[in-house]
Design a protein around this motif. Sequence first.
Motif, short mmCIF file in Angstrom:
data_model
loop_
_atom_site.label_atom_id
_atom_site.label_comp_id
_atom_site.label_asym_id
_atom_site.label_seq_id
_atom_site.Cartn_x
_atom_site.Cartn_y
_atom_site.Cartn_z
N UNK A 48 0.93 -1.18 0.02
CA UNK A 48 0.14 0.03 0.05
C UNK A 48 0.81 1.34 0.12
N UNK A 49 1.18 1.88 -0.97
CA UNK A 49 1.96 2.77 -1.34
C UNK A 49 1.29 4.25 -1.69
N UNK A 50 2.08 5.46 -1.44
CA UNK A 50 1.88 6.64 -1.75
C UNK A 50 1.86 7.52 -0.50
N UNK A 51 1.72 8.83 -0.99
CA UNK A 51 1.99 9.83 0.32
C UNK A 51 0.63 10.46 0.56
N UNK A 52 0.32 10.55 1.90
CA UNK A 52 -0.91 11.22 2.37
C UNK A 52 -0.89 12.60 1.84
N UNK A 53 -1.96 13.05 1.16
CA UNK A 53 -2.22 14.34 0.94
C UNK A 53 -1.99 14.49 -0.51
N UNK A 54 -1.13 13.59 -1.05
CA UNK A 54 -1.13 13.62 -2.52
C UNK A 54 -1.77 12.37 -3.44
N UNK A 55 -1.24 11.28 -2.97
CA UNK A 55 -1.88 10.03 -3.60
C UNK A 55 -2.96 9.26 -2.78
N UNK A 56 -2.95 9.55 -1.58
CA UNK A 56 -3.63 8.71 -0.66
C UNK A 56 -4.40 9.52 0.33
N UNK A 57 -5.67 9.21 0.66
CA UNK A 57 -6.43 9.97 1.76
C UNK A 57 -6.18 9.74 3.12
N UNK A 58 -6.61 10.31 3.94
CA UNK A 58 -6.30 10.05 5.40
C UNK A 58 -6.90 8.77 5.63
N UNK A 59 -8.21 8.44 5.27
CA UNK A 59 -8.84 7.14 5.56
C UNK A 59 -8.05 5.98 4.77
N UNK A 60 -7.49 6.16 3.74
CA UNK A 60 -6.72 4.88 3.21
C UNK A 60 -5.46 4.79 3.87
N UNK A 61 -4.80 6.00 4.47
CA UNK A 61 -3.62 5.90 5.31
C UNK A 61 -3.99 5.26 6.38
N UNK A 62 -4.91 5.48 7.06
CA UNK A 62 -5.46 4.99 8.44
C UNK A 62 -5.63 3.33 8.21
N UNK A 63 -6.12 2.88 7.20
CA UNK A 63 -6.18 1.40 6.52
C UNK A 63 -4.87 0.88 6.61
N UNK A 64 -3.94 1.69 6.01
CA UNK A 64 -2.54 1.35 5.63
C UNK A 64 -1.81 1.15 7.20
N UNK A 65 -2.16 1.79 8.06
CA UNK A 65 -1.63 1.73 9.59
C UNK A 65 -2.16 0.63 10.32
#
Length: 152
Positions: A48-65
């Motif tokens: 699961x790749x990408x930078x939050x605020x550029x490629x990824x939403x906060x919700x997607x990043x929470x899932x990644x965490x």
Amino acid sequence: MDVYENLKKHNLEVPQMLAPKGLYLPVNQTGNLLYLSGQGSIENGTPLCGRVGIDVTVEEAQHAAKVCMLNTLGALEAYLGDLNRIKKAVKILGFVAGADDFTEQALVMNGASQVLIDAFGENGRHARSAIGTNNLPLGLTVEVESIFEIEE
């Protein structure tokens, strides 16, 4: 409290341990403390790749965490054989790849913290730091390292 029942109740599955990508131990024990190397946001073999605020939403990043913490449990299970040997979560350190102006790393890391609370109840509450970075290995969105105490 049975960790596996708690995980099932929250529809969480512990994956197989990720293979190390370097010259390190996934789990290093000293006394009754387990230090876990960083576990990345790799779900079912897919990074699961990408930078939050550029490629990824906060919700997607929470899932990644969340995925990172499930991978942590996979490493713990591989090392211990039984997650019920864990006495408590001590601390987690999260690294979040984000845009230069992204400041919600703590919100992203709630995804990882929630897994521990769901799995271990009050013993899953832990100290935590959340660090922003511009890049992580493999281009991952999140990486989490952690410390756990086990029953002796």
